[in-house]
Design a protein around this motif. Structure first.
Motif, PDB file in Angstrom:
ATOM      1  N   LEU A   9     181.657  39.800   5.650  1.00 14.00           N
ATOM      2  CA  LEU A   9     181.303  40.741   6.625  1.00 14.00           C
ATOM      3  C   LEU A   9     180.654  41.980   5.981  1.00 14.00           C
ATOM      4  CD1 LEU A   9     184.716  40.857   8.906  1.00 14.00           C
ATOM      5  CD2 LEU A   9     182.461  39.796   9.545  1.00 14.00           C
ATOM      6  N   LEU A  10     181.131  42.256   4.954  1.00 10.48           N
ATOM      7  CA  LEU A  10     180.318  43.408   4.150  1.00 10.48           C
ATOM      8  C   LEU A  10     179.128  42.800   3.745  1.00 10.48           C
ATOM      9  CD1 LEU A  10     183.261  44.781   2.189  1.00 10.48           C
ATOM     10  CD2 LEU A  10     182.221  45.760   4.050  1.00 10.48           C
ATOM     11  N   ALA A  11     178.932  41.701   3.432  1.00 14.53           N
ATOM     12  CA  ALA A  11     177.580  40.996   2.991  1.00 14.53           C
ATOM     13  C   ALA A  11     176.554  41.110   4.259  1.00 14.53           C
ATOM     14  CB  ALA A  11     177.769  39.704   2.513  1.00 14.53           C
ATOM     15  N   ILE A  12     176.999  41.315   5.425  1.00 12.92           N
ATOM     16  CA  ILE A  12     176.059  41.211   6.744  1.00 12.92           C
ATOM     17  C   ILE A  12     175.212  42.345   6.614  1.00 12.92           C
ATOM     18  CG2 ILE A  12     176.149  41.142   8.987  1.00 12.92           C
ATOM     19  CD1 ILE A  12     178.344  39.265   8.933  1.00 12.92           C
ATOM     20  N   ILE A  13     175.850  43.508   6.049  1.00  8.18           N
ATOM     21  CA  ILE A  13     175.410  44.746   6.179  1.00  8.18           C
ATOM     22  C   ILE A  13     173.870  44.977   5.610  1.00  8.18           C
ATOM     23  CG2 ILE A  13     175.456  47.155   5.761  1.00  8.18           C
ATOM     24  CD1 ILE A  13     178.442  46.946   5.915  1.00  8.18           C
ATOM     25  N   PRO A  14     173.812  44.587   4.292  1.00 11.12           N
ATOM     26  CA  PRO A  14     172.411  44.502   3.722  1.00 11.12           C
ATOM     27  C   PRO A  14     171.360  43.441   4.407  1.00 11.12           C
ATOM     28  CG  PRO A  14     173.975  43.669   2.252  1.00 11.12           C
ATOM     29  CD  PRO A  14     174.850  44.237   3.344  1.00 11.12           C
ATOM     30  N   VAL A  15     171.696  42.297   4.943  1.00 13.64           N
ATOM     31  CA  VAL A  15     171.046  41.576   5.424  1.00 13.64           C
ATOM     32  C   VAL A  15     170.675  42.186   6.754  1.00 13.64           C
ATOM     33  CG1 VAL A  15     171.179  39.067   6.773  1.00 13.64           C
ATOM     34  CG2 VAL A  15     172.308  39.496   4.599  1.00 13.64           C
ATOM     35  N   LEU A  16     171.207  42.646   7.663  1.00 13.43           N
ATOM     36  CA  LEU A  16     170.885  43.265   8.861  1.00 13.43           C
ATOM     37  C   LEU A  16     169.995  44.631   8.595  1.00 13.43           C
ATOM     38  CD1 LEU A  16     173.852  43.286  11.185  1.00 13.43           C
ATOM     39  CD2 LEU A  16     172.169  41.493  10.882  1.00 13.43           C
ATOM     40  N   LEU A  17     170.207  45.360   7.558  1.00 17.28           N
ATOM     41  CA  LEU A  17     169.491  46.293   7.113  1.00 17.28           C
ATOM     42  C   LEU A  17     168.139  45.845   6.635  1.00 17.28           C
ATOM     43  CD1 LEU A  17     169.156  49.221   6.367  1.00 17.28           C
ATOM     44  CD2 LEU A  17     169.773  48.964   4.029  1.00 17.28           C
ATOM     45  N   VAL A  18     167.930  44.866   5.999  1.00 18.63           N
ATOM     46  CA  VAL A  18     166.679  44.066   5.729  1.00 18.63           C
ATOM     47  C   VAL A  18     165.779  43.758   7.137  1.00 18.63           C
ATOM     48  CG1 VAL A  18     165.517  42.313   4.341  1.00 18.63           C
ATOM     49  CG2 VAL A  18     167.410  43.565   3.235  1.00 18.63           C
ATOM     50  N   VAL A  19     166.592  43.117   7.752  1.00 22.19           N
ATOM     51  CA  VAL A  19     165.950  42.696   9.217  1.00 22.19           C
ATOM     52  C   VAL A  19     165.413  43.770   9.833  1.00 22.19           C
ATOM     53  CG1 VAL A  19     166.484  41.517  11.278  1.00 22.19           C
ATOM     54  CG2 VAL A  19     167.242  40.661   9.085  1.00 22.19           C
ATOM     55  N   ALA A  20     166.357  44.929   9.884  1.00 20.87           N
ATOM     56  CA  ALA A  20     165.712  46.406  10.689  1.00 20.87           C
ATOM     57  C   ALA A  20     164.576  46.720  10.133  1.00 20.87           C
ATOM     58  CB  ALA A  20     166.965  47.315  10.647  1.00 20.87           C
ATOM     59  N   ILE A  21     164.524  46.558   8.720  1.00 23.25           N
ATOM     60  CA  ILE A  21     163.430  47.303   7.974  1.00 23.25           C
ATOM     61  C   ILE A  21     162.095  46.624   8.435  1.00 23.25           C
ATOM     62  CG2 ILE A  21     162.122  47.823   5.840  1.00 23.25           C
ATOM     63  CD1 ILE A  21     165.110  48.662   4.814  1.00 23.25           C
ATOM     64  N   VAL A  22     162.114  45.245   8.504  1.00 21.09           N
ATOM     65  CA  VAL A  22     161.039  44.177   8.617  1.00 21.09           C
ATOM     66  C   VAL A  22     160.673  44.410   9.862  1.00 21.09           C
ATOM     67  CG1 VAL A  22     160.395  41.495   8.631  1.00 21.09           C
ATOM     68  CG2 VAL A  22     161.916  42.558   6.456  1.00 21.09           C
ATOM     69  N   ILE A  23     161.375  44.233  10.920  1.00 22.07           N
ATOM     70  CA  ILE A  23     161.174  44.213  12.170  1.00 22.07           C
ATOM     71  C   ILE A  23     160.349  45.655  12.726  1.00 22.07           C
ATOM     72  CG2 ILE A  23     163.357  44.728  13.152  1.00 22.07           C
ATOM     73  CD1 ILE A  23     160.739  42.502  14.809  1.00 22.07           C
ATOM     74  N   VAL A  66     164.492  56.334  10.456  1.00 25.05           N
ATOM     75  CA  VAL A  66     165.857  56.838  10.474  1.00 25.05           C
ATOM     76  C   VAL A  66     166.521  57.224  11.713  1.00 25.05           C
ATOM     77  CG1 VAL A  66     167.091  59.052   9.674  1.00 25.05           C
ATOM     78  CG2 VAL A  66     165.272  57.819   8.242  1.00 25.05           C
ATOM     79  N   GLN A  67     165.634  57.791  12.603  1.00 23.12           N
ATOM     80  CA  GLN A  67     166.436  57.997  13.976  1.00 23.12           C
ATOM     81  C   GLN A  67     166.748  56.921  14.804  1.00 23.12           C
ATOM     82  OE1 GLN A  67     163.361  60.314  16.061  1.00 23.12           O
ATOM     83  NE2 GLN A  67     163.608  62.377  14.895  1.00 23.12           N
ATOM     84  N   TRP A  68     166.139  55.814  14.473  1.00 23.41           N
ATOM     85  CA  TRP A  68     166.497  54.458  15.378  1.00 23.41           C
ATOM     86  C   TRP A  68     167.682  53.942  14.582  1.00 23.41           C
ATOM     87  CZ3 TRP A  68     165.651  49.229  13.148  1.00 23.41           C
ATOM     88  CH2 TRP A  68     166.030  48.189  14.399  1.00 23.41           C
ATOM     89  N   LEU A  69     167.565  53.853  13.208  1.00 28.17           N
ATOM     90  CA  LEU A  69     168.836  53.379  12.508  1.00 28.17           C
ATOM     91  C   LEU A  69     170.239  54.311  12.745  1.00 28.17           C
ATOM     92  CD1 LEU A  69     169.518  50.951  10.519  1.00 28.17           C
ATOM     93  CD2 LEU A  69     169.038  52.644   8.510  1.00 28.17           C
ATOM     94  N   THR A  70     169.963  55.428  12.789  1.00 26.59           N
ATOM     95  CA  THR A  70     171.149  56.154  12.944  1.00 26.59           C
ATOM     96  C   THR A  70     171.754  55.959  14.455  1.00 26.59           C
ATOM     97  OG1 THR A  70     170.151  58.012  11.858  1.00 26.59           O
ATOM     98  CG2 THR A  70     171.907  58.699  13.286  1.00 26.59           C
ATOM     99  N   GLY A  71     170.803  55.764  15.457  1.00 23.28           N
ATOM    100  CA  GLY A  71     171.305  55.368  16.670  1.00 23.28           C
ATOM    101  C   GLY A  71     172.270  53.966  16.654  1.00 23.28           C
ATOM    102  N   VAL A  72     171.368  53.093  15.739  1.00 20.83           N
ATOM    103  CA  VAL A  72     171.958  51.723  15.853  1.00 20.83           C
ATOM    104  C   VAL A  72     173.550  51.864  15.286  1.00 20.83           C
ATOM    105  CG1 VAL A  72     171.868  49.512  14.562  1.00 20.83           C
ATOM    106  CG2 VAL A  72     169.901  50.372  15.730  1.00 20.83           C
ATOM    107  N   ILE A  73     173.646  52.569  13.966  1.00 17.13           N
ATOM    108  CA  ILE A  73     175.058  52.819  13.442  1.00 17.13           C
ATOM    109  C   ILE A  73     175.902  53.411  14.570  1.00 17.13           C
ATOM    110  CG2 ILE A  73     176.181  53.980  11.732  1.00 17.13           C
ATOM    111  CD1 ILE A  73     173.722  53.914   9.993  1.00 17.13           C
ATOM    112  N   ARG A  74     175.637  54.068  15.346  1.00 21.27           N
ATOM    113  CA  ARG A  74     176.364  54.920  16.448  1.00 21.27           C
ATOM    114  C   ARG A  74     176.571  53.727  17.522  1.00 21.27           C
ATOM    115  NH1 ARG A  74     172.863  59.335  16.300  1.00 21.27           N
ATOM    116  NH2 ARG A  74     172.274  58.747  18.070  1.00 21.27           N
TER     117      ARG A  74
END
Length: 316
Positions: A9-23, A66-74
């Motif tokens: 589950l912790l390994a999913i976090i960097p994967v989703l971060l890379v996906v977020a940056i790419v898209i 950063v604004q979009w990612l902050t919203g996603v975390i919330r």
């Protein structure tokens, strides 16, 4: 088991971060002004400027991310500009048709693939084996949307057996629901069944040569028990991995089929949001699909220990 699950589950976090940056990068670096597309070419420059400020498109790209990612975390994926609804609500409203289509297609794929794969392995080198492998090769070669068009032409137009396109929710009745899903589900499931058939045959051939199979046969165990109870059970770990991969492919790859059959699922949602340049909806939908993909793969990994007790997930 618990430690392994937490690590995955912790390994999913960097994967989703890379996906977020790419898209985010792909969408915002695409030529064209989304504000102009939303308002039309006849909109005044002042109104376009107002909309850009409203959507935050005038900000530097790192700040927008950063604004979009902050919203996603919330838990806030933003709002769809055209639909005027939260992205998560729009995604959930379109998830039902896609999920029903993917499950039905996977059931069709498994029902076709495993019996044919086992039969091809048992009849190795015979005409039956060659015929099954030829059908599997055809299934891999023919795109699902092209098969869907052929099914519409033959089954719906010429024979009039099933609806040409459209969708009915499960609340309209199970028969009516399946009637509209049968053609698109078969178009999707046929290609996946070809992949599962080839893997089932390969895995069964490896298992049938093992010593415990020879021992069972020397003891006079019937062919059916040897094949289905001993060989298939031991070969199913590899088959399960392919089934999990094909299911995630069905969820993410139903875009064109949904568009052809006018199924109001995630695929049609993505196509429409791209045409409208609805940035928030595209980003949120792709990110949720990626999250679903890695979670399904995690579930498949955990099922290995259920299918084969020899697998120990807590072992390094």
């Amino acid at each position: 088991m618990i430690k392994y699950t937490l690590n995955r589950l912790l390994a999913i976090i960097p994967v989703l971060l890379v996906v977020a940056i790419v898209i985010f990068s792909i969408i915002h670096l695409t030529p064209g002004d989304p504000a102009t597309v939303m308002l039309g070419s006849e909109a005044s420059p002042e109104r376009v400027h107002e909309l850009r400020e409203e959507l935050g498109l005038n900000l530097p790209l790192p700040q927008q991310f950063v604004q979009w990612l902050t919203g996603v975390i919330r838990g806030d994926l933003g709002n769809s500009v055209f639909l005027q609804k939260p992205v998560l609500d729009v995604f959930i409203s379109h998830l039902g048709p896609t999920f029903s289509l993917a499950i039905f297609a996977q059931i069709i794929a498994i029902a076709i693939a495993i019996p044919l794969g086992v039969l091809a392995a048992v009849k190795r080198g015979t005409f039956v084996d060659q015929a099954i492998m030829s059908i599997a090769l055809l299934g891999i070669s023919v795109p699902s949307f092209l098969l869907g068009l052929f099914l519409i032409l033959f089954v719906s137009v010429h024979l009039g057996l099933l609806p040409v396109a459209g969708y009915q929710p499960l609340s309209a009745g199970l028969i009516e629901h399946l009637k509209y899903l049968l053609l698109p589900a078969f178009a999707l499931g046929f290609m996946q069944s070809a992949i599962i058939t080839r893997m089932t045959r390969s895995s069964m051939l490896d298992t049938l040569t093992q010593n415990f199979i020879k021992t069972a046969r020397s003891k006079g165990v019937s062919q059916a028990i040897v094949v289905y109870k001993h060989a298939l059970r031991n070969a199913f770990v590899t088959i399960l991995e392919v089934i999990g991969q094909t299911f995630t492919t069905l969820l993410a790859g139903a875009v064109v089929v949904e568009f052809v059959f006018n199924v109001p699922g995630i695929g049609q949602l993505i196509v429409n949001s791209i045409e409208r340049r609805d940035f928030a909806l595209i980003q949120g939908t792709v990110l949720l699909i990626a999250a679903g993909y890695v979670l399904i793969n995690l579930v498949v990994d955990l099922l290995y220990g259920v299918v084969d007790p020899r697998v120990r997930l807590n072992r390094k």
